[in-house]
Design an enzyme around this catalytic site. Sequence first.
Site, PDB file in Angstrom:
ATOM      1  CB  CYS A 159      -4.037  -2.425   2.048  1.00 36.38           C
ATOM      2  SG  CYS A 159      -3.796  -1.094   2.235  1.00 36.38           S
TER       3      CYS A 159
ATOM      4  N   PRO B  30       2.576   5.300   8.208  1.00 40.12           N
ATOM      5  CG  PRO B  30       0.685   5.627   9.644  1.00 40.12           C
ATOM      6  CD  PRO B  30       1.246   5.178   8.053  1.00 40.12           C
TER       7      PRO B  30
ATOM      8  NE  ARG C 118       2.730   8.957   3.860  1.00 41.38           N
ATOM      9  CZ  ARG C 118       1.560   7.861   4.737  1.00 41.38           C
ATOM     10  NH1 ARG C 118       0.518   8.344   4.830  1.00 41.38           N
ATOM     11  NH2 ARG C 118       1.794   6.996   4.880  1.00 41.38           N
TER      12      ARG C 118
HETATM   13  N1  SAM Z   1       3.945   0.693   6.069  1.00 41.62           N
HETATM   14  C1  SAM Z   1       3.244   1.354   6.963  1.00 41.62           C
HETATM   15  C2  SAM Z   1       2.805   1.184   7.958  1.00 41.62           C
HETATM   16  O1  SAM Z   1       2.234  -0.111   8.206  1.00 41.62           O
HETATM   17  O2  SAM Z   1       1.921   1.688   8.423  1.00 41.62           O
HETATM   18  C3  SAM Z   1       2.441   1.551   5.709  1.00 41.62           C
HETATM   19  C4  SAM Z   1       2.538   2.472   4.604  1.00 41.62           C
HETATM   20  S1  SAM Z   1       1.802   2.532   3.258  1.00 41.62           S
HETATM   21  C5  SAM Z   1       1.826   1.275   2.321  1.00 41.62           C
HETATM   22  C6  SAM Z   1       2.688   3.276   1.689  1.00 41.62           C
HETATM   23  C7  SAM Z   1       3.740   3.964   1.908  1.00 41.62           C
HETATM   24  O3  SAM Z   1       4.654   4.308   0.600  1.00 41.62           O
HETATM   25  C8  SAM Z   1       3.178   5.478   2.014  1.00 41.62           C
HETATM   26  O4  SAM Z   1       3.286   5.917   3.640  1.00 41.62           O
HETATM   27  C9  SAM Z   1       3.413   6.183   0.488  1.00 41.62           C
HETATM   28  O5  SAM Z   1       3.902   7.856   1.448  1.00 41.62           O
HETATM   29  C10 SAM Z   1       4.966   5.971   0.659  1.00 41.62           C
HETATM   30  N2  SAM Z   1       5.696   5.937  -0.639  1.00 41.62           N
HETATM   31  C11 SAM Z   1       4.258   6.714  -1.772  1.00 41.62           C
HETATM   32  N3  SAM Z   1       4.526   6.692  -3.095  1.00 41.62           N
HETATM   33  C12 SAM Z   1       6.180   6.076  -2.959  1.00 41.62           C
HETATM   34  C13 SAM Z   1       7.045   6.000  -3.440  1.00 41.62           C
HETATM   35  N4  SAM Z   1       6.904   5.978  -4.990  1.00 41.62           N
HETATM   36  N5  SAM Z   1       8.453   4.920  -3.110  1.00 41.62           N
HETATM   37  C14 SAM Z   1       8.356   4.692  -1.892  1.00 41.62           C
HETATM   38  N6  SAM Z   1       7.228   4.888  -0.827  1.00 41.62           N
HETATM   39  C15 SAM Z   1       5.839   5.974  -1.178  1.00 41.62           C
END
Ligand code: SAM
Length: 452
Positions: free
Chosen positions: A228, A110, A136
């Site tokens: 994480c 987010p 998102r």
């Molecule tokens: N960086 C964000 C923050 O600090 O608020 C949190 C990111 S979260 C750990 C990982 C993100 O990767 C999510 O928003 C998710 O929707 C996205 N995601 C999911 N599958 C993915 C994919 N195949 N390629 C790239 N991003 C992806």
Amino acid sequence: MNLPKPFLETLSSKIGIKEVIAFKEQLEKSVPVSVRFNPQKGYQKTTTNSVPWCPLGQYLEERPSFTLDPSFHAGKYYVQEASSMFLWHILESLPVNKNQIKILDLCAAPGGKSTLISAWLNGKGLLCANEVIKNRAYTLKYNISKEGHHNVVVTHNDPKDFTILDQFFDVILVDAPCSGEGMFRKDPASMSEWSVDNVGLCCSRQKRILADVIPALKNNGYLIYSTCTYNDDENIKNIEWVKENYNLQSIRIPINPEWNIIEEHQSDVFGYQFYPHKIQGEGFFLSVVQKDNASTSALKLKYDHKTLKKTENIHKSLITPWIDIDEQVTLIDKNQTIHAIPENMQHDVYILHHYLRIINCGVDVGSLNKTILIPNHGLALAIQKNPNIPAIHLGKNDALKYLKKELELVDSDQKSWNLVCYNGLGIGWLKNLGNRINNYLPSEYRILMKID
Ligand code: SAM
């Protein structure tokens, strides 16, 4: 807390049974609450309760209702888990030039790390904040607009769309989707999604994401990888894989031993692991690698300056009453919607526009309607607003009513467009018609919660 058995076994083999006991005990305690203040929106540094690795971070004694604080909607602070704020220390440690820097945050929603990067850049350079999942990506856009800077482009693309941007970025952050072991306390639902198979799936997806984006990193540029989770397969082993397959060198980051962050070291690769029983925060891992200088020169990239073009001078007089335009800011428009971006990054924005799906670009100033500008919500939150814009200052109750879209009247003779302010910070727009107001807060941002 009923932690999955295979998870505990893997963790014990990594840190030992004694540490696992302390880890489990800590997970029974409450989740620390922390916020990161926006230095451009009136932050006063305190000496107590600060997050050790980020000067803008502060722990709170308890979790208030952030929704019921209008300052939260104004972007005065971002609610961010403390371990993630380590990114600030990393950015401070890298020998980079902020004025020209181009940073990509590939998995950005987010927006915790993107808003941190935006605060760190403080209007210099360019940040491309990307999210692959559509809803998102729009949350990301909103959170970025609350930070208020004009040097952020928000995109909605798959990592593979970045491969073609040959050697474009100086720094790339991959905050990868992971098995979320570090979030078991904060988000117990993540425990039910955890399985050995899922760790394996995450690991392959992380490698795919890294492989897609590494070509977009400049020679000598830095790749910051974070998760994480605690699992070596998703963390340091992925970095070893990057080192072996793409010839990137691991960078050791100096850290204060008092912080209690664990430095991991495996075959010339360094990683930084956060454990909740060692630090005040949740589980987190980060590692930095640098691309070598030996590769080929960058491909010449195309750009699009036709659908996104410099705003014509005749329109500038309509816009300057709303936004401060100096030699560092330029206005561009797309279908009559005006955006303010950094002058020195204009060509780079045109390149991004050619290859990517941009959902917001700099400050979303407003739309031109014949001889008037209709301001957009992004401008209300922007730092660079013209200070002479007529404003109506609301107390907490009326500000909350405005944010619920329930305010009907304001006690002011200032007719027409007004910036709505709470404690000096913009939270939206209204049009004062005298006997009623029109509330221009976008419905998707209104408070839905019941207020007593
Ligand atoms: N960086 C964000 C923050 O600090 O608020 C949190 C990111 S979260 C750990 C990982 C993100 O990767 C999510 O928003 C998710 O929707 C996205 N995601 C999911 N599958 C993915 C994919 N195949 N390629 C790239 N991003 C992806």
